[in-house]
Design a protein around this motif. Structure first.
Motif, PDB file in Angstrom:
ATOM      1  N   ALA A 182       0.827  -1.212   0.000  1.00 46.05           N
ATOM      2  CA  ALA A 182       0.000   0.000   0.000  1.00 46.05           C
ATOM      3  C   ALA A 182       0.859   1.258   0.000  1.00 46.05           C
ATOM      4  N   GLY A 183       1.874   1.300   0.843  1.00 44.13           N
ATOM      5  CA  GLY A 183       2.742   2.473   0.905  1.00 44.13           C
ATOM      6  C   GLY A 183       3.456   2.719  -0.412  1.00 44.13           C
ATOM      7  N   ILE A 187       2.681   6.046  -2.801  1.00 40.78           N
ATOM      8  CA  ILE A 187       3.705   7.055  -3.096  1.00 40.78           C
ATOM      9  C   ILE A 187       4.009   7.074  -4.594  1.00 40.78           C
ATOM     10  N   LEU A 188       3.973   5.905  -5.247  1.00 36.43           N
ATOM     11  CA  LEU A 188       4.162   5.881  -6.695  1.00 36.43           C
ATOM     12  C   LEU A 188       3.045   6.634  -7.408  1.00 36.43           C
ATOM     13  N   ALA A 189       1.814   6.429  -6.971  1.00 29.87           N
ATOM     14  CA  ALA A 189       0.687   7.148  -7.576  1.00 29.87           C
ATOM     15  C   ALA A 189       0.852   8.646  -7.394  1.00 29.87           C
ATOM     16  N   ALA A 190       1.237   9.072  -6.204  1.00 29.76           N
ATOM     17  CA  ALA A 190       1.420  10.502  -5.947  1.00 29.76           C
ATOM     18  C   ALA A 190       2.497  11.091  -6.858  1.00 29.76           C
ATOM     19  N   LEU A 224       0.815  15.672 -14.057  1.00 27.67           N
ATOM     20  CA  LEU A 224       0.298  17.038 -13.884  1.00 27.67           C
ATOM     21  C   LEU A 224       1.400  18.081 -13.737  1.00 27.67           C
ATOM     22  N   GLU A 225       2.626  17.656 -13.459  1.00 24.99           N
ATOM     23  CA  GLU A 225       3.788  18.529 -13.285  1.00 24.99           C
ATOM     24  C   GLU A 225       3.535  19.657 -12.292  1.00 24.99           C
ATOM     25  N   LYS A 226       2.860  19.334 -11.179  1.00 24.03           N
ATOM     26  CA  LYS A 226       2.572  20.340 -10.155  1.00 24.03           C
ATOM     27  C   LYS A 226       3.688  20.465  -9.126  1.00 24.03           C
ATOM     28  N   LEU A 235      -9.739   8.371  -4.906  1.00 21.73           N
ATOM     29  CA  LEU A 235      -9.524   7.199  -5.762  1.00 21.73           C
ATOM     30  C   LEU A 235      -8.139   6.594  -5.557  1.00 21.73           C
ATOM     31  N   ILE A 236      -7.136   7.444  -5.397  1.00 24.43           N
ATOM     32  CA  ILE A 236      -5.783   6.944  -5.125  1.00 24.43           C
ATOM     33  C   ILE A 236      -5.787   6.122  -3.845  1.00 24.43           C
ATOM     34  N   LEU A 237      -6.435   6.613  -2.805  1.00 24.95           N
ATOM     35  CA  LEU A 237      -6.447   5.879  -1.539  1.00 24.95           C
ATOM     36  C   LEU A 237      -7.272   4.596  -1.627  1.00 24.95           C
ATOM     37  N   ILE A 238      -8.330   4.600  -2.412  1.00 21.74           N
ATOM     38  CA  ILE A 238      -9.105   3.365  -2.594  1.00 21.74           C
ATOM     39  C   ILE A 238      -8.247   2.309  -3.290  1.00 21.74           C
TER      40      ILE A 238
END
Length: 154
Positions: free
Chosen positions: A15-16, A20-23, A31-33, A133-136
């Motif tokens: 999960a971790g 973190i990969l999704a983030a 998104l290059e934010k 959605l990322i957390l799900i």
């Protein structure tokens, strides 16, 4: 997985890592934010405040460690409550989705406001939906899946 601690470790690690990969992929690459380093420093800022952003890669590593600690705590909590809530055993997708939403609620409505009292107001929009959605998919479903496999053999 044969042991309780191994199950908790594996589900927290998966999960971790997915979270973190999704983030990083979504917010830094697509998104290059921001950058991966700043994402990790922002996690560290929960403990080290503004110093986290001037601490370079050391603070990023501390942020990564804190991120995994949080993932392991959520994995441990799900593992502990799983036997007491029969509905969690009935549908993996639903229980993982509900746990991902629970994690979002805990982090965004309890932990982050306590840690950062001056957060901007939340609005139901695409970024908020994306974070849920990322957390799900990255926290709830992996933790529910690994935990379910452990208890299936009991």
């Amino acid at each position: 997985m044969k042991s309780k601690s191994g199950t908790i470790f594996l589900s927290g690690l998966i999960a971790g890592t997915l979270d973190i990969l999704a983030a990083v992929i979504i917010y830094a690459v697509v998104l290059e934010k921001t950058t991966a380093i700043k994402i990790l420093q922002s996690i560290a800022s929960g403990v080290f405040k503004k110093e986290a952003y001037t601490g370079g890669s050391q603070m990023a590593w501390l942020g990564l460690g804190l991120h995994y600690l949080i993932a392991f705590i959520f994995a441990w909590f799900y593992f502990i409550v799983y036997p007491y809530f029969p509905f969690l055993k009935k549908n993996l997708i639903l229980s993982g989705a509900l746990y991902g939403i629970f994690v979002w609620i805990v982090m965004n409505l309890i932990v982050l406001p306590i840690t950062f009292p001056l957060l901007p107001e939340k609005h139901f929009d695409f970024p908020l939906l994306l974070s849920i959605l990322i957390l799900i998919f990255c926290i709830g479903l992996p933790i529910a899946s690994v935990t379910r496999k452990f208890y299936a053999f009991r």
